[in-house]
Every structure is written in structure tokens, then in C-alpha cells.
Design a protein around this motif. Structure first.
Motif, mmCIF file in Angstrom:
data_model
loop_
_atom_site.group_PDB
_atom_site.id
_atom_site.type_symbol
_atom_site.label_atom_id
_atom_site.label_comp_id
_atom_site.label_asym_id
_atom_site.label_seq_id
_atom_site.Cartn_x
_atom_site.Cartn_y
_atom_site.Cartn_z
ATOM 1 N N ASP A 139 0.826 -1.209 0.000
ATOM 2 C CA ASP A 139 0.000 0.000 0.000
ATOM 3 C C ASP A 139 0.862 1.262 0.000
ATOM 4 O O ASP A 139 0.581 2.219 -0.731
ATOM 5 C CB ASP A 139 -0.920 0.013 1.222
ATOM 6 N N ASP A 140 1.907 1.264 0.820
ATOM 7 C CA ASP A 140 2.723 2.470 0.988
ATOM 8 C C ASP A 140 3.643 2.716 -0.210
ATOM 9 O O ASP A 140 3.789 3.846 -0.672
ATOM 10 C CB ASP A 140 3.553 2.385 2.259
ATOM 11 N N ALA A 141 4.281 1.652 -0.696
ATOM 12 C CA ALA A 141 5.301 1.823 -1.730
ATOM 13 C C ALA A 141 4.707 1.938 -3.133
ATOM 14 O O ALA A 141 5.296 2.570 -4.006
ATOM 15 C CB ALA A 141 6.287 0.669 -1.682
ATOM 16 N N PHE A 142 3.553 1.316 -3.367
ATOM 17 C CA PHE A 142 2.885 1.354 -4.669
ATOM 18 C C PHE A 142 3.836 0.905 -5.785
ATOM 19 O O PHE A 142 4.167 1.652 -6.704
ATOM 20 C CB PHE A 142 2.352 2.767 -4.946
ATOM 21 N N VAL A 143 4.299 -0.320 -5.674
ATOM 22 C CA VAL A 143 5.164 -0.924 -6.682
ATOM 23 C C VAL A 143 4.315 -1.860 -7.534
ATOM 24 O O VAL A 143 3.704 -2.799 -7.018
ATOM 25 C CB VAL A 143 6.326 -1.708 -6.019
ATOM 26 N N GLU A 144 4.271 -1.613 -8.837
ATOM 27 C CA GLU A 144 3.429 -2.392 -9.747
ATOM 28 C C GLU A 144 4.220 -2.788 -10.988
ATOM 29 O O GLU A 144 5.043 -2.015 -11.494
ATOM 30 C CB GLU A 144 2.206 -1.575 -10.174
ATOM 31 N N LEU A 145 3.944 -3.978 -11.509
ATOM 32 C CA LEU A 145 4.650 -4.459 -12.689
ATOM 33 C C LEU A 145 4.280 -3.677 -13.947
ATOM 34 O O LEU A 145 5.073 -3.603 -14.888
ATOM 35 C CB LEU A 145 4.368 -5.951 -12.898
ATOM 36 N N ASP A 146 3.083 -3.083 -13.976
ATOM 37 C CA ASP A 146 2.659 -2.351 -15.169
ATOM 38 C C ASP A 146 3.015 -0.866 -15.119
ATOM 39 O O ASP A 146 2.545 -0.086 -15.951
ATOM 40 C CB ASP A 146 1.156 -2.524 -15.407
ATOM 41 N N HIS A 147 3.847 -0.465 -14.178
ATOM 42 C CA HIS A 147 4.282 0.924 -14.141
ATOM 43 C C HIS A 147 5.243 1.221 -15.296
ATOM 44 O O HIS A 147 5.738 0.322 -15.983
ATOM 45 C CB HIS A 147 4.946 1.245 -12.805
ATOM 46 N N TRP A 148 5.532 2.481 -15.455
ATOM 47 C CA TRP A 148 6.340 2.988 -16.567
ATOM 48 C C TRP A 148 7.730 2.358 -16.599
ATOM 49 O O TRP A 148 8.268 2.041 -17.659
ATOM 50 C CB TRP A 148 6.410 4.507 -16.418
ATOM 51 N N LEU A 149 8.334 2.160 -15.442
ATOM 52 C CA LEU A 149 9.661 1.566 -15.370
ATOM 53 C C LEU A 149 9.713 0.704 -14.109
ATOM 54 O O LEU A 149 9.350 1.174 -13.020
ATOM 55 C CB LEU A 149 10.734 2.663 -15.319
ATOM 56 N N VAL A 150 10.163 -0.542 -14.262
ATOM 57 C CA VAL A 150 10.174 -1.484 -13.139
ATOM 58 C C VAL A 150 11.499 -2.244 -13.132
ATOM 59 O O VAL A 150 11.932 -2.746 -14.175
ATOM 60 C CB VAL A 150 9.017 -2.501 -13.219
ATOM 61 N N PHE A 151 12.127 -2.321 -11.968
ATOM 62 C CA PHE A 151 13.367 -3.078 -11.823
ATOM 63 C C PHE A 151 13.232 -4.042 -10.653
ATOM 64 O O PHE A 151 12.420 -3.831 -9.738
ATOM 65 C CB PHE A 151 14.556 -2.145 -11.567
ATOM 66 N N VAL A 192 20.524 -1.260 -4.446
ATOM 67 C CA VAL A 192 21.024 -1.500 -5.800
ATOM 68 C C VAL A 192 19.889 -1.475 -6.815
ATOM 69 O O VAL A 192 20.076 -1.040 -7.961
ATOM 70 C CB VAL A 192 21.810 -2.825 -5.889
ATOM 71 N N THR A 193 18.693 -1.910 -6.394
ATOM 72 C CA THR A 193 17.548 -1.894 -7.308
ATOM 73 C C THR A 193 17.154 -0.467 -7.649
ATOM 74 O O THR A 193 16.924 -0.130 -8.820
ATOM 75 C CB THR A 193 16.358 -2.636 -6.680
ATOM 76 N N VAL A 194 17.099 0.388 -6.631
ATOM 77 C CA VAL A 194 16.727 1.787 -6.846
ATOM 78 C C VAL A 194 17.772 2.506 -7.693
ATOM 79 O O VAL A 194 17.437 3.272 -8.605
ATOM 80 C CB VAL A 194 16.536 2.496 -5.495
ATOM 81 N N ARG A 195 19.035 2.263 -7.432
ATOM 82 C CA ARG A 195 20.085 2.953 -8.193
ATOM 83 C C ARG A 195 20.104 2.498 -9.655
ATOM 84 O O ARG A 195 20.297 3.324 -10.563
ATOM 85 C CB ARG A 195 21.442 2.757 -7.527
ATOM 86 N N ALA A 196 19.901 1.218 -9.895
ATOM 87 C CA ALA A 196 19.867 0.742 -11.283
ATOM 88 C C ALA A 196 18.680 1.341 -12.030
ATOM 89 O O ALA A 196 18.803 1.768 -13.193
ATOM 90 C CB ALA A 196 19.803 -0.785 -11.301
ATOM 91 N N MET A 197 17.528 1.380 -11.386
ATOM 92 C CA MET A 197 16.344 1.961 -12.012
ATOM 93 C C MET A 197 16.528 3.461 -12.223
ATOM 94 O O MET A 197 16.129 4.011 -13.266
ATOM 95 C CB MET A 197 15.109 1.681 -11.156
ATOM 96 N N SER A 198 17.130 4.131 -11.262
ATOM 97 C CA SER A 198 17.349 5.571 -11.381
ATOM 98 C C SER A 198 18.278 5.894 -12.545
ATOM 99 O O SER A 198 18.069 6.881 -13.266
ATOM 100 C CB SER A 198 17.932 6.118 -10.074
ATOM 101 N N ALA A 199 19.306 5.074 -12.737
ATOM 102 C CA ALA A 199 20.221 5.293 -13.859
ATOM 103 C C ALA A 199 19.480 5.224 -15.189
ATOM 104 O O ALA A 199 19.708 6.044 -16.086
ATOM 105 C CB ALA A 199 21.345 4.260 -13.820
ATOM 106 N N ARG A 200 18.581 4.268 -15.291
ATOM 107 C CA ARG A 200 17.802 4.130 -16.525
ATOM 108 C C ARG A 200 16.868 5.325 -16.710
ATOM 109 O O ARG A 200 16.717 5.846 -17.823
ATOM 110 C CB ARG A 200 17.000 2.825 -16.481
ATOM 111 N N ALA A 201 16.234 5.788 -15.635
ATOM 112 C CA ALA A 201 15.328 6.939 -15.730
ATOM 113 C C ALA A 201 16.082 8.194 -16.167
ATOM 114 O O ALA A 201 15.595 8.968 -17.009
ATOM 115 C CB ALA A 201 14.646 7.167 -14.384
ATOM 116 N N ILE A 202 17.260 8.409 -15.599
ATOM 117 C CA ILE A 202 18.073 9.574 -15.975
ATOM 118 C C ILE A 202 18.438 9.505 -17.454
ATOM 119 O O ILE A 202 18.389 10.505 -18.181
ATOM 120 C CB ILE A 202 19.333 9.650 -15.093
ATOM 121 N N GLU A 203 18.810 8.301 -17.909
ATOM 122 C CA GLU A 203 19.136 8.103 -19.319
ATOM 123 C C GLU A 203 17.951 8.468 -20.213
ATOM 124 O O GLU A 203 18.126 8.979 -21.331
ATOM 125 C CB GLU A 203 19.532 6.638 -19.541
#
Length: 241
Positions: A139-151, A192-203
Motif C-alpha cells: 500500500d505504501d510503496a505502490f510498486v506495480e509491474l505495469d508501471h512505466w519503469l520497473v526493476f 542497488v535496485t533503486v540505483r539501477a532503475m534511477s540510472a535508466r530513468a536519468i538516461e
């Protein structure tokens, strides 16, 4: 020796601090009247770390509280007027971003084995992950597989940590959430999951945004571990009756 000020990207500054906002005395809020605010979000309060305090509100709210754009109001006066009008708030969030200097570091570091972008082919692994994650975390984190970017990060073939993000309110800010299964915490998998996803978002031209309730100590710790720095504290008025 004074510490070096944190520099955030222009995307962050332009979104949160309108050009008309100047430096005000300590304890004062700059008033910004914004007709584009949604009905269920008629008023917001922003306290920027080492920066201005900004109250943004609809014209109707401004009239109700006797506030005018480009003016200012003391924190005490504002609190009195909010209380007198019976306006409630949802509770403040900390808002974090990667400093400009950290973004290059995030993009350059290698992605660990087991950490990768998730796709619809991972539906079964993600479904198992969602079944095993605490309901409060979902509920708090709202992590979904169909979101724009998922790692996700896998351990021995099992999805142990997952993070997702989506463009926030039609802006170049990408709001993220992250969950690590209880049995895998303390290993840095969320980091490591957040940093990998963040790198892709920045790109992709987006600014990773990490928000959490101010009393969520584990989430605050993860934000810092992942290299994010607090930009400010943000609160939104509750749904109108």
C-alpha cells in the motif's frame, strides 16, 4: 569547516520553486496562487531544506484565507488561518532527489548480477513477490509491474526486491517506490535496485523522485543509502468535504 551546499538539477528547482519566489524571513511562507491545482489538492505546503517555504493554493482557497499571490505570511498566521477554516492535511512527506553530482556516479556504476529491468515475462515472479510482501508495504510503496519503469533484484532465482516508477503529475519527475521482502532485508538489495532503475530513468531524461512519510524510518534510511538527499518536506490538503 562549512559543508558544501547540495546542488539539485534545474528540473527539480523549476518544478518546486516558481521564479516569483524570493528569499523571505525565517518562518515566513511565500504565497503562490495557482488556478491549475486540482480540486482534491487545493493547497500544498513546501518547506525546502535551506531554502524558502512556499504555500500554493487555488484562488478560492486564497480568498478564503485572505492570501494574495507574491505576498507572504508568517507560519503562525498561516497555521491559525488553516485551523480557522477547518482545512486538514494528509501528513507531510520527505521529498528526496539525487544531487546533480551523484547522477553521473549512478549512471557509471555497474549493475550487479541479478538486478535488471522487469517486463511482462516476469509476471509469475512478480505475482509471487506481491503475495509474500507485507500488505502495508504494498500500500505504501505502490510498486506495480505495469508501471512505466520497473526493476528487480533476484536472489537464487527468486525476486527479492522490486522497485517501480512513473512520471509524476505529467512532469519530468519520476516518482518511485521500492519493496524488499522481509527475509532479504539488510543486504542492500533495495539500494542497488533503486540505483539501477534511477540510472535508466536519468538516461531517459527523467529525474528520479523518492517520497516517504517523515515517520517511515526504514524508507528514510534507504533513500539516504541509495544516494538521495532531502530536498524538502511537502504536505497536501485532504479531500474536501
Amino acid at each position: 569547516m562549512a559543508s558544501t551546499p547540495v546542488v539539485f538539477s534545474s528540473v527539480v528547482l523549476e518544478h518546486w520553486i516558481p521564479e516569483l519566489v524570493g528569499h523571505r524571513a525565517e518562518g515566513e511562507f511565500q504565497v503562490v496562487v495557482d488556478p491549475s491545482l486540482e480540486g482534491d489538492r487545493s493547497m500544498t505546503l513546501l518547506r525546502v531544506v535551506n531554502g524558502p517555504n512556499v504555500v500554493t493554493l487555488t484562488p478560492a482557497r486564497a480568498q478564503q484565507l485572505s492570501l494574495s499571490s507574491t505576498g507572504s505570511v508568517s507560519a503562525e498566521q498561516l497555521a491559525d488561518r488553516i485551523r480557522g477554516a477547518g482545512i486538514t492535511f494528509n501528513g507531510p512527506d520527505y521529498v528526496y532527489y539525487l544531487p546533480a553530482a551523484e547522477q553521473g556516479v549512478v549512471q557509471a556504476e555497474p549493475v550487479p548480477d541479478g538486478t535488471r529491468q522487469l517486463t511482462t515475462d516476469d509476471a509469475e515472479a512478480f505475482a509471487r513477490f506481491a503475495r509474500e510482501a507485507p500488505e502495508a508495504d504494498l500500500d505504501d510503496a505502490f510498486v506495480e509491474l505495469d508501471h512505466w519503469l520497473v526493476f528487480g533484484t533476484f536472489v537464487d532465482g527468486r525476486l527479492a526486491a522490486a522497485a517501480s516508477m512513473y512520471p509524476w503529475r505529467d512532469t519530468p519527475l519520476a516518482d518511485l517506490g521500492v519493496i524488499t521482502l522481509p527475509g532479504y532485508r539488510g543486504r542492500g538489495l533495495g539500494r542497488v535496485t533503486v540505483r539501477a532503475m534511477s540510472a535508466r530513468a536519468i538516461e531517459m531524461g527523467y529525474e528520479p523522485q523518492y517520497r516517504c512519510q517523515i515517520d517511515n524510518a526504514p524508507s528514510v534510511a534507504l533513500a539516504r543509502a541509495a544516494g538521495f538527499v532531502q530536498f524538502g518536506e511537502w504536505d497536501v490538503s485532504g479531500a474536501e468535504e
